[in-house]
Design a protein around this motif. Structure first.
Motif, short mmCIF file in Angstrom:
data_model
loop_
_atom_site.label_atom_id
_atom_site.label_comp_id
_atom_site.label_asym_id
_atom_site.label_seq_id
_atom_site.Cartn_x
_atom_site.Cartn_y
_atom_site.Cartn_z
N HIS A 163 -25.64 9.27 -8.33
CA HIS A 163 -24.49 9.32 -7.43
C HIS A 163 -23.82 7.94 -7.35
CE1 HIS A 163 -22.10 10.72 -4.09
NE2 HIS A 163 -22.44 9.64 -3.42
N LYS A 164 -24.66 6.91 -7.20
CA LYS A 164 -24.16 5.54 -7.04
C LYS A 164 -23.36 5.10 -8.27
CE LYS A 164 -27.36 2.37 -6.34
NZ LYS A 164 -28.55 1.82 -5.73
N SER A 224 -29.88 9.75 -6.23
CA SER A 224 -29.12 8.70 -5.54
C SER A 224 -28.57 7.69 -6.55
CB SER A 224 -29.99 8.08 -4.44
OG SER A 224 -30.07 6.70 -4.56
N GLU A 225 -29.33 7.36 -7.56
CA GLU A 225 -28.84 6.41 -8.58
C GLU A 225 -27.69 7.02 -9.40
OE1 GLU A 225 -29.67 3.27 -8.82
OE2 GLU A 225 -28.63 2.84 -10.71
N ARG A 255 -37.48 1.42 -0.92
CA ARG A 255 -36.19 1.73 -0.29
C ARG A 255 -36.36 2.35 1.09
NH1 ARG A 255 -32.67 5.21 -4.08
NH2 ARG A 255 -33.28 3.51 -5.42
N ALA A 265 -35.17 12.50 -5.43
CA ALA A 265 -34.38 11.76 -4.43
C ALA A 265 -33.88 10.45 -5.02
CB ALA A 265 -35.24 11.49 -3.20
N VAL A 266 -34.74 9.77 -5.77
CA VAL A 266 -34.37 8.45 -6.30
C VAL A 266 -33.37 8.58 -7.44
CG1 VAL A 266 -35.33 6.24 -7.01
CG2 VAL A 266 -36.80 7.89 -5.90
N SER A 286 -35.49 3.61 -11.38
CA SER A 286 -34.38 4.58 -11.42
C SER A 286 -33.16 3.98 -12.14
CB SER A 286 -34.02 5.04 -10.02
OG SER A 286 -33.75 3.95 -9.19
N HIS A 329 -32.43 13.11 1.99
CA HIS A 329 -31.02 13.33 1.67
C HIS A 329 -30.83 13.77 0.22
CE1 HIS A 329 -30.24 11.67 5.56
NE2 HIS A 329 -30.87 10.57 5.22
N ILE A 330 -31.65 14.69 -0.23
CA ILE A 330 -31.50 15.21 -1.59
C ILE A 330 -30.43 16.30 -1.53
CG2 ILE A 330 -32.69 16.28 -3.55
CD1 ILE A 330 -35.34 15.36 -2.18
#
Ligand code: UD1
Length: 363
Positions: free
Chosen positions: A26-27, A23-24, A179, A19-20, A350, A55-56
């Motif tokens: 993606h960001k 998200s990184e 987070r 998950a972490v 991350s 939200h994976i």
């Protein structure tokens, strides 16, 4: 063209870590991230729930290996994951932690000469023959990028002559904890289970050496019983399917009467339970660390742990299963221990991992 990375998950603790990273990635738009789920954990509340609440992204590939003997489970992931790697031809493969999925993924990639990035590298724990330890040692030796949670993990790798490609990143589970903290479902779960804050002990058990051995399991259950009676605390126990099966097979269901047994729960409810508890009894590598993040003390039902920093600081305590009956009631509540800060970084793992992988891709 963007680089391509394949990330392999399969068991609960890996979903949390993915998950972490996802998200990184993606960001920062770092690379084309392909997610593969081995299917080692498959029950809705052992798998799907984590994807939903954290939200994976849905995995592009699902290998459906399911449960079986260690050799077979590992072999199935190896065979099926190799097919994916041949098709996708990634620049790097990411694996997490110490499960059968981890070691199989690392081996499949290494055989195809695809560099492996191991997140949570350098953890070492006795006995050497425990399945997770075998998985860790092999995975570390197959990896080219090794991300350690602490200096101690780096030293463990150095002792085995693993020096190149080693980074101290801190722990991505701490990133996630910080987070998601505002979203922990404490009130909801306390209400649902009719619990009062500070009046219960949170228990989880699933290790083979604790639950597959009847004497050890009885010793732990007896210890929990005496402890809860002496302290006037309720035992709240989200039960892993493996533990549930063994309790039934060994005819130990009478012990379930004094505890509040619930199905395995997702990350946000578990963290809610953790925030509201008095203390923790666990054999989970993840939960013993999360207890520390949440400033709750834990009795760790293991002869040894990879998370030695917390034990050495006096915050958590080791209780081997065969001693649990006698020792557990006296273990918890060492109020004199001072809280040790920042044992596993500052919650920026991350960022550092994604940056380090990105710069490797450029070279
Ligand atoms: C695995 C990891 C362990 C990790 C844990 C997290 C290995 C060797 N062990 O242990 O390091 O801490 O995941 O939970 O990889 N089962 C179900 N439904 C499921 C999953 C499992 O019923 O969704 C039952 C099956 O009977 C299975 C047993 O639990 O045989 C054990 O599952 P398995 O994934 O082999 O190991 P874990 O004990 O979960």
């Amino acid at each position: 063209m963007k680089n391509k990375i394949v990330s392999l998950v399969g068991a609960r603790p890996q979903f949390v870590k993915e998950a972490v990273i996802a998200s990184e990635v993606h960001k920062t738009n770092a690379w084309n991230h392909i997610l593969v789920h081995s299917g080692q954990h498959y029950d809705a509340n052992m798998s799907d729930l984590f994807f939903e609440e954290l939200h994976i992204p849905t995995p592009q590939y699902f290998l459906e290996v399911g449960s079986s003997r260690h050799g077979k489970q590992t072999a199935l992931v190896l065979e099926k994951f190799e097919d994916i790697l041949l098709r996708e031809k990634p620049d790097i493969v990411i694996v997490y932690g110490d499960t059968n999925t981890t070691v199989a993924g690392a081996l499949a990639a290494a055989k195809l000469k695809i560099p492996v990035a191991h997140i949570e590298a350098g953890i070492r724990q006795s006995p050497k023959d425990m399945p997770e330890e075998i998985n860790r040692v092999v995975t570390d030796h197959l990896s080219s990028l090794l991300f350690c949670c602490s200096e101690l993990s780096r030293q463990n790798l150095q002792k085995e002559n693993i020096i190149d490609g080693v980074f101290i990143s801190g722990d991505i589970m701490y990133d996630l904890f910080l987070r998601m903290k505002p979203y922990f479902l404490k009130d909801k779960i306390l209400q649902r289970l009719h619990l009062h804050e500070g009046k219960y002990t949170l228990v989880t058990l699933h290790r083979d050496f604790n639950v597959d051995n009847k004497e050890n399991l009885v010793s732990i259950l007896e210890g929990l019983h005496s402890y809860s009676k002496a302290m006037g605390l309720t035992i709240v126990f989200p039960m892993h399917p493996r533990t549930q099966k063994r309790i039934e097979e060994f005819n130990l269901t009478k012990y379930l009467d004094f505890m509040n047994i619930i199905e395995p729960i997702g990350y946000l409810e578990l963290m809610g339970l953790l925030e509201g508890c008095a203390n923790v009894v666990t054999d989970s590598g993840g939960l013993q660390k999360e207890a520390y993040f949440a400033k709750k003390q834990a009795a760790v039902i293991m002869p040894d742990t990879g998370w030695r920093e917390i034990i050495e600081s006096g915050w958590n305590q080791l209780v081997p299963a065969n001693m649990a009956k006698e020792v557990l009631p006296q273990t918890l509540g060492n109020k004199s221990a001072a809280y040790p800060d920042n044992l596993y970084g500052k919650g920026e793992a991350s960022k550092l991992i994604v940056k380090a992988i990105t710069s490797t891709l450029k070279n």
